[in-house]
Design a protein around this motif. Structure first.
Motif, PDB file in Angstrom:
ATOM      1  N   ASN A   1       0.806  -1.216   0.000  1.00 56.50           N
ATOM      2  CA  ASN A   1       0.000   0.000   0.000  1.00 56.50           C
ATOM      3  C   ASN A   1       0.842   1.271   0.000  1.00 56.50           C
ATOM      4  N   LEU A   2       1.970   1.259   0.683  1.00 50.73           N
ATOM      5  CA  LEU A   2       2.818   2.449   0.706  1.00 50.73           C
ATOM      6  C   LEU A   2       3.472   2.695  -0.648  1.00 50.73           C
ATOM      7  N   ALA A   3       3.557   1.668  -1.476  1.00 56.70           N
ATOM      8  CA  ALA A   3       4.131   1.840  -2.808  1.00 56.70           C
ATOM      9  C   ALA A   3       3.337   2.853  -3.624  1.00 56.70           C
ATOM     10  N   GLY A   4       2.109   3.113  -3.251  1.00 57.64           N
ATOM     11  CA  GLY A   4       1.296   4.045  -3.992  1.00 57.64           C
ATOM     12  C   GLY A   4       1.408   5.487  -3.537  1.00 57.64           C
ATOM     13  N   ILE A   5       2.048   5.727  -2.378  1.00 62.21           N
ATOM     14  CA  ILE A   5       2.071   7.095  -1.871  1.00 62.21           C
ATOM     15  C   ILE A   5       3.475   7.612  -1.558  1.00 62.21           C
ATOM     16  N   VAL A   6       4.452   6.719  -1.467  1.00 65.14           N
ATOM     17  CA  VAL A   6       5.836   7.132  -1.199  1.00 65.14           C
ATOM     18  C   VAL A   6       6.757   6.411  -2.183  1.00 65.14           C
ATOM     19  N   PRO A   7       7.659   7.145  -2.850  1.00 64.50           N
ATOM     20  CA  PRO A   7       8.577   6.469  -3.779  1.00 64.50           C
ATOM     21  C   PRO A   7       9.631   5.657  -3.030  1.00 64.50           C
ATOM     22  N   PHE A   8       9.927   4.481  -3.527  1.00 61.89           N
ATOM     23  CA  PHE A   8      11.043   3.714  -2.965  1.00 61.89           C
ATOM     24  C   PHE A   8      11.454   2.598  -3.926  1.00 61.89           C
ATOM     25  N   ASN A   9      12.750   2.336  -3.939  1.00 61.66           N
ATOM     26  CA  ASN A   9      13.292   1.146  -4.590  1.00 61.66           C
ATOM     27  C   ASN A   9      13.604   0.080  -3.554  1.00 61.66           C
TER      28      ASN A   9
ATOM     29  N   LEU B   1      16.437  10.148  16.510  1.00 59.75           N
ATOM     30  CA  LEU B   1      15.172  10.049  15.785  1.00 59.75           C
ATOM     31  C   LEU B   1      14.112   9.365  16.627  1.00 59.75           C
ATOM     32  N   LEU B   2      14.496   8.285  17.306  1.00 57.25           N
ATOM     33  CA  LEU B   2      13.541   7.554  18.127  1.00 57.25           C
ATOM     34  C   LEU B   2      13.182   8.334  19.383  1.00 57.25           C
ATOM     35  N   ASP B   3      14.151   9.089  19.913  1.00 60.87           N
ATOM     36  CA  ASP B   3      13.863   9.900  21.102  1.00 60.87           C
ATOM     37  C   ASP B   3      12.879  11.019  20.797  1.00 60.87           C
ATOM     38  N   THR B   4      13.000  11.600  19.624  1.00 63.13           N
ATOM     39  CA  THR B   4      12.156  12.742  19.258  1.00 63.13           C
ATOM     40  C   THR B   4      10.934  12.356  18.436  1.00 63.13           C
ATOM     41  N   GLY B   5      11.011  11.192  17.770  1.00 57.85           N
ATOM     42  CA  GLY B   5       9.923  10.782  16.886  1.00 57.85           C
ATOM     43  C   GLY B   5       9.891  11.536  15.576  1.00 57.85           C
ATOM     44  N   GLN B   6      10.978  12.247  15.263  1.00 61.86           N
ATOM     45  CA  GLN B   6      11.025  13.052  14.055  1.00 61.86           C
ATOM     46  C   GLN B   6      11.621  12.267  12.884  1.00 61.86           C
TER      47      GLN B   6
ATOM     48  N   LEU C   1      11.541   6.738   8.971  1.00 57.82           N
ATOM     49  CA  LEU C   1      10.329   7.034   9.722  1.00 57.82           C
ATOM     50  C   LEU C   1      10.357   6.308  11.067  1.00 57.82           C
ATOM     51  N   PRO C   2      10.498   7.044  12.186  1.00 54.99           N
ATOM     52  CA  PRO C   2      10.440   6.385  13.502  1.00 54.99           C
ATOM     53  C   PRO C   2       9.044   5.810  13.741  1.00 54.99           C
ATOM     54  N   LEU C   3       8.995   4.665  14.397  1.00 53.34           N
ATOM     55  CA  LEU C   3       7.728   4.019  14.713  1.00 53.34           C
ATOM     56  C   LEU C   3       7.539   4.025  16.226  1.00 53.34           C
ATOM     57  N   LEU C   4       6.506   4.717  16.677  1.00 54.82           N
ATOM     58  CA  LEU C   4       6.211   4.819  18.101  1.00 54.82           C
ATOM     59  C   LEU C   4       4.812   4.274  18.368  1.00 54.82           C
ATOM     60  N   ALA C   5       4.718   3.386  19.352  1.00 61.10           N
ATOM     61  CA  ALA C   5       3.429   2.839  19.762  1.00 61.10           C
ATOM     62  C   ALA C   5       3.094   3.421  21.127  1.00 61.10           C
ATOM     63  N   GLU C   6       2.027   4.197  21.196  1.00 61.32           N
ATOM     64  CA  GLU C   6       1.609   4.863  22.429  1.00 61.32           C
ATOM     65  C   GLU C   6       2.748   5.689  23.016  1.00 61.32           C
ATOM     66  N   GLY C   7       3.465   6.377  22.134  1.00 53.50           N
ATOM     67  CA  GLY C   7       4.536   7.265  22.565  1.00 53.50           C
ATOM     68  C   GLY C   7       5.864   6.599  22.828  1.00 53.50           C
ATOM     69  N   LYS C   8       5.912   5.269  22.751  1.00 52.46           N
ATOM     70  CA  LYS C   8       7.153   4.550  23.031  1.00 52.46           C
ATOM     71  C   LYS C   8       7.750   4.018  21.724  1.00 52.46           C
ATOM     72  N   PRO C   9       9.061   4.250  21.502  1.00 58.22           N
ATOM     73  CA  PRO C   9       9.681   3.795  20.251  1.00 58.22           C
ATOM     74  C   PRO C   9       9.766   2.280  20.180  1.00 58.22           C
ATOM     75  N   ILE C  10       9.403   1.731  19.013  1.00 62.41           N
ATOM     76  CA  ILE C  10       9.532   0.287  18.824  1.00 62.41           C
ATOM     77  C   ILE C  10      10.474  -0.046  17.665  1.00 62.41           C
TER      78      ILE C  10
ATOM     79  N   GLY D   1       6.726  16.902   2.057  1.00 65.65           N
ATOM     80  CA  GLY D   1       5.393  16.394   1.752  1.00 65.65           C
ATOM     81  C   GLY D   1       5.267  14.908   2.018  1.00 65.65           C
ATOM     82  N   HIS D   2       6.318  14.167   1.749  1.00 63.03           N
ATOM     83  CA  HIS D   2       6.286  12.724   2.030  1.00 63.03           C
ATOM     84  C   HIS D   2       6.225  12.474   3.537  1.00 63.03           C
ATOM     85  N   ILE D   3       6.938  13.289   4.301  1.00 64.43           N
ATOM     86  CA  ILE D   3       6.879  13.154   5.757  1.00 64.43           C
ATOM     87  C   ILE D   3       5.464  13.438   6.247  1.00 64.43           C
ATOM     88  N   ALA D   4       4.852  14.500   5.729  1.00 58.21           N
ATOM     89  CA  ALA D   4       3.484  14.841   6.121  1.00 58.21           C
ATOM     90  C   ALA D   4       2.517  13.711   5.771  1.00 58.21           C
ATOM     91  N   THR D   5       2.774  13.030   4.668  1.00 57.81           N
ATOM     92  CA  THR D   5       1.927  11.919   4.244  1.00 57.81           C
ATOM     93  C   THR D   5       2.090  10.720   5.169  1.00 57.81           C
TER      94      THR D   5
END
Length: 211
Positions: free
Chosen positions: A34-42, A85-90, A124-133, A149-153
């Motif tokens: 599904n992400l192949a349709g909204i974010v470019p990647f090889n 990145l994981l500490d800030t979630g950015q 892209l950091p992945l956080l579940a309920e505020g905690k980095p996983i 724009g990709h980050i916003a998406t």
């Protein structure tokens, strides 16, 4: 890289895939497709923190070419650029991986994906309920493929993806523990059966001896 599809349709399909996923592989397939349709990647990959929260381990990767940073690759989080990145979630965009590697030659993971032919990345950091996983990596063979724009998406999707991955991990752990418990019970039953047979044999020998 595929042509962009309708964003709302992609989001609906992705969330449906996250809900229906029964295993890590089912879940990751739904995410990638599904992400192949909204974010470019090889190349796209996922790494998650181990139980100690000190090591990041690659659990999945999909690429259109040969991979050098493979599933199972692990690295300490402490002192790495990913820790911030994981500490800030950015999320982070590196639009020239070769220049980044020249500035940080100690980055083994960057060196490996550059050897694969990747020239830019979005992490892209992945956080579940505020905690980095863990983190999700997107990489392209061309430079300057990623924008704010990709980050916003991706940002609204990071939470559901993280929660689904964490749920899948917990289910996998529970199944593993149940299998271990079942094996222990089978071993116990086998031991008790052997013990019962031995008691019967010894009792029979004693009876014969008394006779």
């Amino acid at each position: 890289m595929q042509e962009p599809r309708d964003y709302q349709t992609v989001v609906e399909q992705l969330l449906e895939g996250l809900t229906l996923g029964r295993s890590f592989e089912d879940l990751l397939t739904a995410i990638y497709d599904n992400l192949a349709g909204i974010v470019p990647f090889n190349r796209i990959g996922v790494a998650i923190l181990d139980e100690t929260k000190e090591v990041l381990r690659a659990i999945s990767c999909r690429s259109d070419g040969e991979t050098r940073l493979n599933v199972g690759y692990s690295a300490l989080l402490a002192g790495s650029t990913l820790q911030q990145l994981l500490d800030t979630g950015q999320p982070r965009i590196i639009n020239d991986l070769e220049a980044y590697l020249a500035a940080k030659p100690q980055s083994v993971s960057t060196a490996l994906i550059v050897q694969e032919g990747m020239r830019c990345s979005l992490t892209l950091p992945l956080l579940a309920e505020g905690k980095p996983i863990g983190v999700m990596f997107f990489s392209c063979r061309g430079k300057d493929a990623y924008t704010a724009g990709h980050i916003a998406t991706l940002r609204p999707l990071a939470g559901p993806i993280a929660i689904s991955l964490e749920k899948a991990r917990l289910i996998a752990e529970l199944r593993h523990r149940n299998e271990e418990l079942a094996a222990a019970n089978r071993a116990k039953d086998g031991f008790l059966g052997t013990l019962r047979d031995e008691v019967q044999r010894q009792t029979e020998q004693l009876r014969r001896s008394e006779e």
